[in-house]
Design a protein around this motif. Structure first.
Motif, PDB file in Angstrom:
ATOM      1  N   LEU A   1       0.974  -1.258  -0.020  1.00 30.35           N
ATOM      2  CA  LEU A   1       0.129  -0.172   0.100  1.00 30.35           C
ATOM      3  C   LEU A   1       0.836   1.054   0.155  1.00 30.35           C
ATOM      4  CD1 LEU A   1      -2.825   1.199   0.282  1.00 30.35           C
ATOM      5  CD2 LEU A   1      -2.662   1.120   2.565  1.00 30.35           C
ATOM      6  N   ASN A   2       1.918   1.216   0.833  1.00 31.42           N
ATOM      7  CA  ASN A   2       2.870   2.277   0.875  1.00 31.42           C
ATOM      8  C   ASN A   2       3.338   2.671  -0.320  1.00 31.42           C
ATOM      9  OD1 ASN A   2       4.386   4.589   2.185  1.00 31.42           O
ATOM     10  ND2 ASN A   2       6.235   3.023   2.092  1.00 31.42           N
ATOM     11  N   GLU A   3       4.148   1.482  -1.200  1.00 33.85           N
ATOM     12  CA  GLU A   3       4.591   1.908  -2.547  1.00 33.85           C
ATOM     13  C   GLU A   3       3.521   2.369  -3.289  1.00 33.85           C
ATOM     14  OE1 GLU A   3       7.339  -0.399  -5.887  1.00 33.85           O
ATOM     15  OE2 GLU A   3       6.609  -1.573  -3.954  1.00 33.85           O
ATOM     16  N   PHE A   4       2.286   1.744  -3.595  1.00 32.26           N
ATOM     17  CA  PHE A   4       1.438   2.199  -4.516  1.00 32.26           C
ATOM     18  C   PHE A   4       0.990   3.549  -4.263  1.00 32.26           C
ATOM     19  CE2 PHE A   4      -3.033   2.547  -5.468  1.00 32.26           C
ATOM     20  CZ  PHE A   4      -3.082   2.137  -6.859  1.00 32.26           C
ATOM     21  N   VAL A   5       0.586   3.855  -3.134  1.00 35.30           N
ATOM     22  CA  VAL A   5       0.029   5.338  -2.911  1.00 35.30           C
ATOM     23  C   VAL A   5       1.351   6.451  -3.223  1.00 35.30           C
ATOM     24  CG1 VAL A   5      -0.731   7.258  -1.110  1.00 35.30           C
ATOM     25  CG2 VAL A   5      -1.724   4.677  -1.257  1.00 35.30           C
ATOM     26  N   ALA A   6       2.606   6.128  -2.924  1.00 31.62           N
ATOM     27  CA  ALA A   6       3.657   6.888  -3.211  1.00 31.62           C
ATOM     28  C   ALA A   6       3.779   7.175  -4.611  1.00 31.62           C
ATOM     29  CB  ALA A   6       4.843   6.198  -2.614  1.00 31.62           C
ATOM     30  N   HIS A   7       3.254   6.239  -5.588  1.00 34.54           N
ATOM     31  CA  HIS A   7       3.249   6.442  -7.072  1.00 34.54           C
ATOM     32  C   HIS A   7       2.040   7.133  -7.687  1.00 34.54           C
ATOM     33  CE1 HIS A   7       6.782   3.703  -6.483  1.00 34.54           C
ATOM     34  NE2 HIS A   7       7.260   4.161  -7.459  1.00 34.54           N
ATOM     35  N   LEU A   8       0.960   7.469  -6.792  1.00 32.19           N
ATOM     36  CA  LEU A   8      -0.063   8.107  -7.445  1.00 32.19           C
ATOM     37  C   LEU A   8       0.065   9.500  -7.593  1.00 32.19           C
ATOM     38  CD1 LEU A   8      -2.859   6.350  -5.309  1.00 32.19           C
ATOM     39  CD2 LEU A   8      -2.380   6.103  -7.637  1.00 32.19           C
ATOM     40  N   PRO A   9      -0.584  10.136  -8.418  1.00 35.31           N
ATOM     41  CA  PRO A   9      -0.461  11.408  -8.558  1.00 35.31           C
ATOM     42  C   PRO A   9      -1.206  12.312  -7.704  1.00 35.31           C
ATOM     43  CG  PRO A   9      -2.021  10.574 -10.106  1.00 35.31           C
ATOM     44  CD  PRO A   9      -1.499   9.657  -9.417  1.00 35.31           C
ATOM     45  N   GLU A  10      -0.625  13.639  -7.255  1.00 31.78           N
ATOM     46  CA  GLU A  10      -1.251  14.300  -6.297  1.00 31.78           C
ATOM     47  C   GLU A  10      -2.864  14.507  -6.574  1.00 31.78           C
ATOM     48  OE1 GLU A  10       0.678  18.043  -5.523  1.00 31.78           O
ATOM     49  OE2 GLU A  10       2.625  17.026  -5.030  1.00 31.78           O
ATOM     50  N   GLY A  11      -3.421  14.767  -5.515  1.00 29.00           N
ATOM     51  CA  GLY A  11      -4.792  14.897  -5.746  1.00 29.00           C
ATOM     52  C   GLY A  11      -5.815  13.880  -4.549  1.00 29.00           C
ATOM     53  N   ASN A  12      -6.970  13.813  -4.972  1.00 29.70           N
ATOM     54  CA  ASN A  12      -8.104  13.089  -4.262  1.00 29.70           C
ATOM     55  C   ASN A  12      -7.853  11.725  -4.245  1.00 29.70           C
ATOM     56  OD1 ASN A  12      -9.027  15.250  -2.601  1.00 29.70           O
ATOM     57  ND2 ASN A  12     -10.646  15.575  -4.166  1.00 29.70           N
ATOM     58  N   ILE A  13      -7.881  10.876  -3.125  1.00 25.39           N
ATOM     59  CA  ILE A  13      -8.066   9.479  -3.225  1.00 25.39           C
ATOM     60  C   ILE A  13      -9.414   9.166  -2.265  1.00 25.39           C
ATOM     61  CG2 ILE A  13      -7.072   7.231  -2.313  1.00 25.39           C
ATOM     62  CD1 ILE A  13      -4.444   8.433  -2.456  1.00 25.39           C
ATOM     63  N   SER A  14     -10.201   8.202  -2.990  1.00 27.79           N
ATOM     64  CA  SER A  14     -11.173   7.748  -2.368  1.00 27.79           C
ATOM     65  C   SER A  14     -11.098   6.161  -1.948  1.00 27.79           C
ATOM     66  CB  SER A  14     -12.410   7.886  -3.316  1.00 27.79           C
ATOM     67  OG  SER A  14     -12.535   7.091  -4.354  1.00 27.79           O
ATOM     68  N   GLY A  15     -11.597   5.620  -0.818  1.00 28.20           N
ATOM     69  CA  GLY A  15     -11.593   4.367  -0.423  1.00 28.20           C
ATOM     70  C   GLY A  15     -12.769   3.995   0.212  1.00 28.20           C
ATOM     71  N   GLU A  16     -13.028   2.639  -0.226  1.00 29.65           N
ATOM     72  CA  GLU A  16     -14.257   2.169   0.436  1.00 29.65           C
ATOM     73  C   GLU A  16     -14.038   0.391   0.668  1.00 29.65           C
ATOM     74  OE1 GLU A  16     -19.208   1.364  -0.896  1.00 29.65           O
ATOM     75  OE2 GLU A  16     -17.403   2.482  -2.255  1.00 29.65           O
ATOM     76  N   LEU A  17     -14.545   0.340   1.680  1.00 29.86           N
ATOM     77  CA  LEU A  17     -14.121  -1.009   2.379  1.00 29.86           C
ATOM     78  C   LEU A  17     -15.458  -1.949   2.021  1.00 29.86           C
ATOM     79  CD1 LEU A  17     -12.404  -3.021   3.978  1.00 29.86           C
ATOM     80  CD2 LEU A  17     -13.495  -2.391   5.789  1.00 29.86           C
ATOM     81  N   LYS A  18     -15.162  -2.936   1.280  1.00 28.59           N
ATOM     82  CA  LYS A  18     -16.270  -4.004   0.822  1.00 28.59           C
ATOM     83  C   LYS A  18     -15.928  -5.501   1.260  1.00 28.59           C
ATOM     84  CE  LYS A  18     -17.582  -1.386  -3.111  1.00 28.59           C
ATOM     85  NZ  LYS A  18     -17.973  -1.603  -4.633  1.00 28.59           N
ATOM     86  N   GLY A  19     -16.599  -5.823   2.297  1.00 27.47           N
ATOM     87  CA  GLY A  19     -15.938  -7.129   3.148  1.00 27.47           C
ATOM     88  C   GLY A  19     -14.766  -6.830   3.524  1.00 27.47           C
ATOM     89  N   ASP A  20     -13.558  -7.770   3.206  1.00 30.94           N
ATOM     90  CA  ASP A  20     -12.163  -7.416   3.617  1.00 30.94           C
ATOM     91  C   ASP A  20     -11.286  -7.322   2.400  1.00 30.94           C
ATOM     92  OD1 ASP A  20     -12.505  -8.450   6.225  1.00 30.94           O
ATOM     93  OD2 ASP A  20     -12.277 -10.699   5.960  1.00 30.94           O
ATOM     94  N   VAL A  21     -11.888  -6.339   1.349  1.00 35.06           N
ATOM     95  CA  VAL A  21     -10.993  -5.862   0.239  1.00 35.06           C
ATOM     96  C   VAL A  21     -11.363  -4.360   0.434  1.00 35.06           C
ATOM     97  CG1 VAL A  21     -10.961  -5.752  -2.214  1.00 35.06           C
ATOM     98  CG2 VAL A  21     -11.793  -7.812  -0.986  1.00 35.06           C
ATOM     99  N   LEU A  22      -9.884  -3.381   0.311  1.00 38.20           N
ATOM    100  CA  LEU A  22     -10.189  -2.290   0.454  1.00 38.20           C
ATOM    101  C   LEU A  22      -9.975  -1.503  -0.977  1.00 38.20           C
ATOM    102  CD1 LEU A  22     -10.062   0.563   1.754  1.00 38.20           C
ATOM    103  CD2 LEU A  22      -7.689   0.508   1.762  1.00 38.20           C
TER     104      LEU A  22
END
Length: 370
Positions: free
Chosen positions: A74-95
């Protein structure tokens, strides 16, 4: 759980808590970061059974919840995303995360089995520390802590408090560093040893905090806690007694010298080029003529001799030191000028800033090599 936050804030938070993720986690779930909502914010936590870190990320929370997901991924993935909004939603045990045109899924583990992290509770005695002063103190002694496990207590930094004075000290059997801080906060005396690696990380994370660092001890659970700007770092206290290092500090000297820090640093760097092939041994001659002579000889590569100006009192003396140890101290010293003193060629050398009280370094000599 459903939330929206800024990429830079989430990336910063993950970078902080990932410092408590161990490569070989004792439990599979401890390879994960705990993500949960609390008071309209995201709370990120990591724990390796010895050190725990938690921090908050500003977010717009639409639904509460919690989950653990692989921390490094998760740390590596988010670090490579462009600046801006990130939306997250938990469905079961999947983020599910979405940012711009990118959508991803992270398979998690239920947070109910995640160990409970220590907390800063109101019943603990709290000392308030200046982030800058505390950070500088830890960095200025941390390099002298042992890096091997033969004597675990020497892998820590001693923190001693009494009557408004906090002393930090570390030693590995070959060198010793001590830094004294006067603090306004009052409390009962204590004497604890905390892993140097964790304290150095704490200094890096909290050194730039805007609020004071709250430092507390939970002696019941043998824990030390540090909190500032919404970041809480907890770590175990090392068992055992720290050596009585005070007896190593010379009470009298036969030779003393005063010199420019930058001059000695550059001279040791140059001499160390040849000293690397001889166990990093550098010979220093303190001459009443007003110079310190440095020399190193390599049978294969050649030799180097350098001199720096110095004010020297006492008879001429030649000593040999580990150049790497000298460089560790000189690179961490912010003083413009230093003083050196010793009782003799095979006695410890005491180094202190000329215009600064409360900081000293002791280095043990080597046998002279010619």
């Amino acid at each position: 759980m459903k939330f929206t936050c800024l990429q830079e804030n989430l990336s910063k938070g993950l970078g902080i808590v990932n410092k408590a993720i161990s490569i070989k986690a004792p439990l599979p779930i401890l390879s994960n970061v705990l993500i949960e909502t609390e008071d309209g914010r995201l709370k990120l936590s990591a724990f390796n059974m010895e050190t725990g870190i938690s921090t908050y990320v500003g977010a717009s929370v639409d639904a509460d919840g919690k989950i653990t997901v692989p921390a490094k991924l998760l740390n590596e993935f988010v670090a490579h995303l462009p600046e801006g909004n990130i939306s997250g939603e938990l469905k079961g045990d999947v983020l599910h995360l979405a940012a711009g045109k990118t959508k991803s899924k992270f398979n998690g583990m239920n947070a109910t089995t995640y160990p409970e992290l220590p907390q800063m509770t109101k019943d603990l005695q709290i000392l308030e520390l200046s982030p800058k002063d505390f950070s500088e103190a830890i960095v200025s002694v941390g390099f002298s802590a042992a890096i091997d496990d033969s004597r675990p207590i020497l892998g820590g930094i001693l923190l001693n408090y009494a009557k408004g004075v906090l002393t930090a000290a570390s030693a590995d059997g070959f060198r010793l560093s001590e830094r004294v801080l006067n603090i306004e906060s009052a409390g009962e005396p204590f004497n604890v040893v905390i892993p140097a690696k964790t304290l150095l990380e704490t200094a890096r994370v909290l050194g730039g905090a805007e609020s004071s660092i709250k430092f507390a001890l939970n002696t019941t659970d043998s824990l030390a806690l540090f909190e500032a700007d919404g970041v809480l770092i907890t770590t175990r206290i090392l068992p055992g007694a720290f050596p009585d290092y005070k007896k190593l500090i010379p009470d009298s000297t036969s030779v003393s010298a005063e010199f420019n820090t930058a001059d000695l640093l550059e001279a040791v760097k140059l001499t160390h080029v040849f000293a690397k092939e001889t166990n990093s041994a550098v010979n220093l001659t303190f001459s009443p003529d007003g110079v310190i002579k440095l020399a190193a000889v390599s049978q294969e590569s050649g030799d180097n001799k350098s001199e720096i100006d110095a004010s020297v009192e006492g008879d001429e003396i030649e000593m040999s030191f580990n150049a790497r140890f000298l460089l560790d101290f000189l690179n961490n010293s912010k003083a413009e000028r230093l003083s050196f003193s010793t009782k003799g060629s095979m006695n410890p050398g005491l180094i202190k800033p000329v215009d600064e009280d409360g900081y000293l370094h002791i280095i043990m000599p080597l046998r002279i090599t010619n």
